[in-house]
Design a protein around this motif. Sequence first.
Motif, PDB file in Angstrom:
ATOM      1  N   LEU A  18       6.453   9.149   0.911  1.00 59.88           N
ATOM      2  CA  LEU A  18       5.862   8.158   1.803  1.00 59.88           C
ATOM      3  C   LEU A  18       4.422   8.501   2.139  1.00 59.88           C
ATOM      4  N   PHE A  19       4.155   9.775   2.425  1.00 63.46           N
ATOM      5  CA  PHE A  19       2.802  10.217   2.764  1.00 63.46           C
ATOM      6  C   PHE A  19       2.007  10.670   1.540  1.00 63.46           C
ATOM      7  N   TYR A  67       3.118   8.995  12.137  1.00 59.87           N
ATOM      8  CA  TYR A  67       2.574   8.036  11.181  1.00 59.87           C
ATOM      9  C   TYR A  67       1.352   7.323  11.759  1.00 59.87           C
ATOM     10  N   THR A 101      -2.301   8.199   9.903  1.00 61.91           N
ATOM     11  CA  THR A 101      -2.700   7.157   8.957  1.00 61.91           C
ATOM     12  C   THR A 101      -3.751   6.246   9.570  1.00 61.91           C
ATOM     13  N   THR A 118      -3.516   8.178   4.551  1.00 63.35           N
ATOM     14  CA  THR A 118      -2.960   9.269   5.344  1.00 63.35           C
ATOM     15  C   THR A 118      -3.765  10.538   5.106  1.00 63.35           C
ATOM     16  N   LEU A 162       4.501   3.763  -4.634  1.00 62.97           N
ATOM     17  CA  LEU A 162       3.475   4.302  -3.735  1.00 62.97           C
ATOM     18  C   LEU A 162       2.653   5.400  -4.394  1.00 62.97           C
ATOM     19  N   GLU A 166      -1.489   2.603  -2.093  1.00 58.89           N
ATOM     20  CA  GLU A 166      -0.956   1.438  -1.389  1.00 58.89           C
ATOM     21  C   GLU A 166      -1.510   0.128  -1.920  1.00 58.89           C
ATOM     22  N   GLN A 208       4.517  -2.239   4.191  1.00 58.29           N
ATOM     23  CA  GLN A 208       4.866  -1.977   5.583  1.00 58.29           C
ATOM     24  C   GLN A 208       6.371  -1.960   5.782  1.00 58.29           C
ATOM     25  N   LYS A 211       7.653   1.353   4.528  1.00 58.06           N
ATOM     26  CA  LYS A 211       7.340   2.433   5.464  1.00 58.06           C
ATOM     27  C   LYS A 211       8.267   2.401   6.676  1.00 58.06           C
ATOM     28  N   ASN A 212       8.462   1.215   7.233  1.00 49.73           N
ATOM     29  CA  ASN A 212       9.298   1.098   8.432  1.00 49.73           C
ATOM     30  C   ASN A 212      10.727   1.559   8.159  1.00 49.73           C
ATOM     31  N   CYS A 222      11.828   3.523   5.683  1.00 48.89           N
ATOM     32  CA  CYS A 222      11.884   4.951   5.373  1.00 48.89           C
ATOM     33  C   CYS A 222      11.746   5.803   6.629  1.00 48.89           C
ATOM     34  N   ILE A 223      10.877   5.392   7.538  1.00 49.24           N
ATOM     35  CA  ILE A 223      10.702   6.136   8.786  1.00 49.24           C
ATOM     36  C   ILE A 223      11.993   6.144   9.594  1.00 49.24           C
TER      37      ILE A 223
END
Length: 379
Positions: free
Chosen positions: A119-120, A179, A183, A188, A263, A267, A278, A281-282, A284-285
């Motif tokens: 993700l990062f 995050y 970011t 990031t 990714l 992005e 987005q 990301k949401n 996965c977080i």
Amino acid sequence: MTDVSAQPFPLLAKVRSKTGLVPAQSGLRSLRARWLIGILCVTLILVMFGSLATGPIGISVADFLISYASHIAGGGTGRPDAVSLRDWIVLSQIRLPRILLGALVGASLAVSGAVMQGLFRNPLADPGIVGVSSGAGLGAVGMIVLGGTILAPVVAFFGIYALPLAAFGGGLTTTWLLYRIGTSSGVTSVATLLLAGIALGALAGAFTGILVYMADDQQLRDLTFWGLGSLAGATWTKILSAGPIIGLTLIFMRLFADGLNGLMLGEAAAGHIGIRIQRLKNICIVMVAASTGASVAVSGGIGFVGIVVPHLLRLVIGPDHRYLLPASALLGASLLIVTDAISRTIVAPAELPIGILTALLGAPFFLWLLLKKRGMMGM
């Protein structure tokens, strides 16, 4: 822009071709990954049986399993007559729950680390290092200390799920803040990510210290050992409380492997091939926070599994998350079971907290990785 209404991530061949991740039947690395996953499956089974037989009390696991299988085949329930009460209690109520919980926690931490790194887009990301585990720990400690007073209604409503849900809330809050801080404009910063993780971990640690100060003697003894990471308190109740959460998050995180692969392009490029950045990301977080929170709630602070396991596997099978995530789950489970077996035998009859051993293994590895990547951080 590719139409994304039909499915969450319409990537498949498009992502794999742009990232160099070719289909399994035509890629040597994919074939190697499949073989490795098979080997890891066998290794996990062997490790589980080996750990089941390891301990201060010598028990023949083979004889136990043969007797129990014969007992079940004959229509019996409970303990077979051929198995002593001592052996039955040690294996079924102490070692087996501990092994299963270790497998769940190890898989959870390793996969969460792999997802965060994807993700990062940086191999230094890990739930323990960047403060997510500290936030989850704060939520769990708050529930332990205050569960009998101001949080008693929450415990009464959620029952055995109150503790993992509290840890999930703490982990989710920390992950979201991390995050948001790390970011900017879709980029990031690794340095900001690590520094923010240190700051958030320290802040969570300060509030945890306040709660520990408020704890009574019994809670204090439990929290001291729990804070160093341990599977000593493994029970079937803990498995029932954390197991479903960990299992579901592991399945869901595997479903987003193609999105994490996309990714790798960056992005902007990932958005052009149809990834809902987005949304990815949401989800996965939330998944990382839930998985890490449930793990921390039942095992305490066990660090570095999430950074060591995925990085080692990338060296062997590459960055394709279709294989990296299941391989991380298997290797993480095996690693934690082996480490736990060492922790309960190396200073027998006492027991060494498992978090100490994982730190001894992971801290030098992290320093090596940090030095290797320091050019990327402008150091």
